[in-house]
Every structure is written in C-alpha cells, then in structure tokens.
Design an enzyme around this catalytic site. Sequence first.
Site, PDB file in Angstrom:
ATOM      1  N   GLU A   1      25.326  12.957  17.844  1.00 44.39           N
ATOM      2  CA  GLU A   1      26.029  14.045  17.140  1.00 44.39           C
ATOM      3  C   GLU A   1      26.498  15.144  18.086  1.00 44.39           C
ATOM      4  OE1 GLU A   1      23.276  12.628  15.917  1.00 44.39           O
ATOM      5  OE2 GLU A   1      23.978  11.799  14.022  1.00 44.39           O
TER       6      GLU A   1
ATOM      7  N   HIS B   1      18.597  14.436   4.165  1.00 46.17           N
ATOM      8  CA  HIS B   1      19.955  13.926   3.933  1.00 46.17           C
ATOM      9  C   HIS B   1      20.616  14.631   2.749  1.00 46.17           C
ATOM     10  CE1 HIS B   1      18.254  10.646   6.303  1.00 46.17           C
ATOM     11  NE2 HIS B   1      19.460  10.171   6.491  1.00 46.17           N
TER      12      HIS B   1
END
Lengths: 328, 318
Positions: free
Chosen positions: A60, A129
């Site tokens: 990321e 999440h």
Amino acid sequence: MRELSYAEAIREALRQEMQRDERVFIIGEDVGVYGGAFGVTLGLVEEFGEERVIDTPISELGIAGAITGAALTGMRPVGEIMFMDFITLASEQLVNQAAKIRFMFGGKAKVPFVLRTPAGSGTGAAAQHSQSLENWFVHIPGLKVVMPSTPYDVKGLLLASIRDDNPIIFIEHKLLYKVKGAVPEEPYTIPLGTAEVKREGRDLTIVATSIMVKRSLEAAEQLAHEDIEVEVVDPRTLKPLDEETIIRSVMKTGRVLIVHEACKTGGYGGELAAIIAGSEAFDYLDAPIVRLAGRDIPIPYNRDLEYHAVPQVENIVEAARQLARGEV
Amino acid sequence: MLNSRQKRELLRQMYTIRAFEEKAEQLYTLGKIHGTMHLSIGMEASAVGAIAALRPDDLILSTHRGHGHCIAKGADLKLMMAEFMGKETGYCRGRGGSMHIADVEGGNLGANGVVGGGIPIAVGVGLSLKMQKRDQIILCFFGDGAANLGPFHEALNMAAIWKLPVVYVCENNQYAMSFSVKKAFAIERISDRAAAYGMPGVTVDGNDLMAVYQAVSQAVKRARAGEGPTLIENVTYRWRGHSKSDANRYRTREEIEAWKQKCPIKRFRTQLIEEGVLTEEEADQIEQEAYATIDAAVAFAEASPEPTLETIEEGVYV
C-alpha cells in the site's frame, strides 16, 4: 434515463477519462483481471492493457508512493486501496509527501492524483475491513476528500477529481456499489466543493455523508408520513466543503441532525456542528445541533452487533423525530 | 570517461558543497538560521560522483542531508541559500527550508524530511518516465537508516518487477542518527539486499569520487537501457553530528579523526594534481572561488525579503 450501479458509474468514469487522457492510469492491488476486490475495475485491463491498469504487489505504501511520484512528473494516476483500513499503511506518503509537496516546494509542483478506496461496514468483514477514516484526511491541508453517495454523483465527482490538480482521497462505500440510479452516458463533472440538497423539507435539516445520505432519504420518506418534512443535504466533498448550502438549509429549518458512519468522537460531524454553530445560522437554531454517528467501538463481526454499531434508518428516524418535535 | 574540464568541475562542486555547509553551520551559530539542518561534510564524493553520472535532464530525489545533492544537480546557490534562510526568493519561497529544498525545473524533486520518504516516490517517477517513454532516469538517494524501513522493501521490489529506470543510492554514513550500522544490520553490506529484489547491488568506497562515478554510471546505463534498477551503497562518513542537537555521545573522537584523514575532497584534489589535470595553485583557486560564490549567495539571501504574512496560505492547493 439509463440506470447504472454505483460501481458501474465509477467504471464508466474511469473508462471515459482513460480514453480522453492518456496520462490517466489505474494502479492498485488486483485491479487487473480480478477487477478489484469489489469488481469496480472489471474489464478495464482488457480495454487498456496492463500498462495502464497496473496490478501491484501487496504494497500500500508503494502504491501511494507510485501515484505521488507519477503525479509529480506529469501523469494523472488513479490509485486504489482495497479497503480504507489499509490506507493506514499508505499514510506516510499521503500525509507527509503528497499533501505537502506543493506547499513545501513553494507552490512550484503539483501532485494530481486520485486515491480511490472503499470504506464502511455492513459486509461482515469486522474491525479491520470496515472503517470510515475520512476525517483523518480532512485534517491534512493539501488533500481533498470526496465522498459520493449516488451513482450520478460518483461519476461526476470522479471525473472532476481526476481532472483536479490536487491529491484527492476518494471514498466509496461498499454497500453503495450495487445501488442503481440514473447516470448520463456522456462524461460530466460535478465541481468539488458543491453540496446538494437531496430532498427539500421545512422542519429539519439532515446533513449526511456517503451511505448515510441514502439512509437519511429513507428516513425522510417515513417521517413524511408523520408530517415531518426533512431536508437532506449531502456535502459530497468534505474538503473543500460547501458551507453555504448547509448554512442556508439550517437557516431555513432551524434544526439540524448530522449523520455519518464514522465513529462519533473526532468525526466530521464535530466539524460540521462547529461550522454551523459559528455561522449566521446560529441565531436561527431552535434546538441543539445533534450528531448521530458510529459508536466509538471497532466494528464487530456478529451481524446484529455490526448492524447496531452505526446509524441505521430507524435510528435516523428516531433522532430526527425527537429533534423535530422539540424533544431534544 | 571524464575529461579534464569535467574533473575540475567536479572538484569545484565538492568545494562548493563544503563551503555551503561550513557557511550554513556558521550562520546557525550566529543565530541567523531558524530550525535545524543536517550537514553532509565528509560525504561530498557520494553526491558529486553519483550526479556526475547523470544527464542534465535526469532527475533526483534527495534526503534530509541533501545540500550536496542539490548543489551537484546544478542548483542556483543564491536561491538555495535564500531558502536555507527562509526568504521569499528561495527555491521554495521560504516554506521548505534546508530539509525540503527542491528545484523541480532543474530535476531535483526535493529533499525529504522523512527518512526513506523518497524511496517509494522514486517508483512513481520511474513508472511515469517509463510510461511516457521518456529517456530519463531517476536517481534516489537515501541513507543507511532508510534501508531498514518498510518502504525500502516495497519500493525496491516494485522498481525491480517493473524494470523501472531507477538508481537507488544508499549513502551509508555509518550512523542512523546515533545507531551504528554495526548494530542495525546483521549483514556486512547493505547492497547485499539487492539480491533479494533481483537487482544488482554494488558497494563502493563512497569517499572515492571516481569509484562512485563509475558504479553509478553502470547503473544509469542499465536503467536507461530498460534493464531496471540497481542498488549502490556508497560507504562514507558524516563528520558532523546528525543535526544540531547531536553531542556525538555514540562515537569516539578518534573515529571521527580517522575518517577526516579520508577526506573525499583532498583525495580527489590530490588525484587530479597527480594526473596533471591541475596544479596546486589552480586547485587553491577553485577552492577560493567556491567560498566566494557562497559569500555572494549569503549576501543575496540576506538582502532578500521575508515572505509576507498575506501569502501564508498560498500553495496549499492548486
């Protein structure tokens, strides 16, 4: 008018802008043949090739660095972080680098990228999440933060964001991906920093973001049967913020309920409340400003617990009813 | 290979860096500098040798210890000194200071206040150059400390899998602030990590300008040919502390003195005199001129206006 889902509207915006501007490319985890974890970029690699729809390793920070460096040298990348929770791993590049480069360099550089990322709970994916972390980025000068709530808005805001010369955090909602709505086929832009009154009403104003716009509209529909007319305002971009539209609405109704999914403490609602309280709308307020937001807890896995972790339609109905009846 | 004129120019650059940083230190002591600074005195061959291997249109990303990179990349010393002193005429209009000097037009995409901050940006720049089919390369400096950050791993891997035109130059100056490389690494050479990413790794004597130049030249050639990145480790030493807060408690005076005997400038100068490229007198003249240009830059910076308060919010957004 033709209907598209929110996900299809995003895909159409990406496709149209990539056709129009060869500097635009997509980069992220599994955005190629897989089509992204939520299928948003499905089919784009077939159309534009692996050179413009770039699958990355699970890196990321690397993605954030890649879009920063590419934007700094003439490209207009659209990055994807698979879940907003993972933006934590990318934040050094976003917060310290991309957001500050222009200012630190005396206005002599620009970093025009869009970083798309899905936020929000409701999928049973639990605490890592499901977060809504928009306010972290609202807090960083140099970044813009966009949070579309409808298929029409998401297309127009994405096109505007890609054409904008600043780094933009573009926050989608997982539960909106399948929601359908009217979307014109031709490309169009919605200027960043323009709120929209999604429903007009006289009794109170709800300022809501992302999926909470949809839930607030459903709540307003129910309340209409009780003769409570709710006005729903969607800021659409949190930064820059169209303060005027919000203030004007509150001056009209005299009551305001702020609804967002993110945890209440330190959330965007506090900022909105302060703006309203500090504006000319203050004198028009007939009741305290009320915030309805996610509980200050990580999102739980259990279906019921997850459901009750963030505002639902019935919570909005209840809060709005109390406010409209002067019970607050 | 470098001709005599080029070699004299590189000596001039090294002296200019030394002069800039000695002056910077002096200005700081005089209380004329607001904030901190990180001096690269003793590391000049690493910056000059590496950038000498680039074309003028190639790009660099620099570090918090970036004065040398900036000067070697051809910065205007007046604008640089003005930035150091926080003036409106500086490269960044006084908004960046020592740690953020950038000369984007000149190919310097900026120093960086975050250790390792430039390493992932280099991936994006390399990707951009490749996608635009531009014939340039990006050289990214970082220190030994940055090689132990996560971004190093993510970025080097990405640069390698996509064969990006990047040259990673690790300036191993022996200490990450106070933490010795001997304690921070279980391997002898930082460049050994290159193997893990499938790229060549080279360790050179970072105080030997020609060795740095040759190693980086190879890496540049490879990058420009589309063969991908290289990791070069320049083994060197910073004579001064990490920043102005450093009391040198973690190393001995003897160690510092021993490295001062390996001064990269003296070494290159002696080499050029032995080669007959210049005489002692000519070398002295180059040195004196370097100090004179710095004095002129200080005069320019001191005479320059401060940014006005009305402009404080400019440049946050386009």
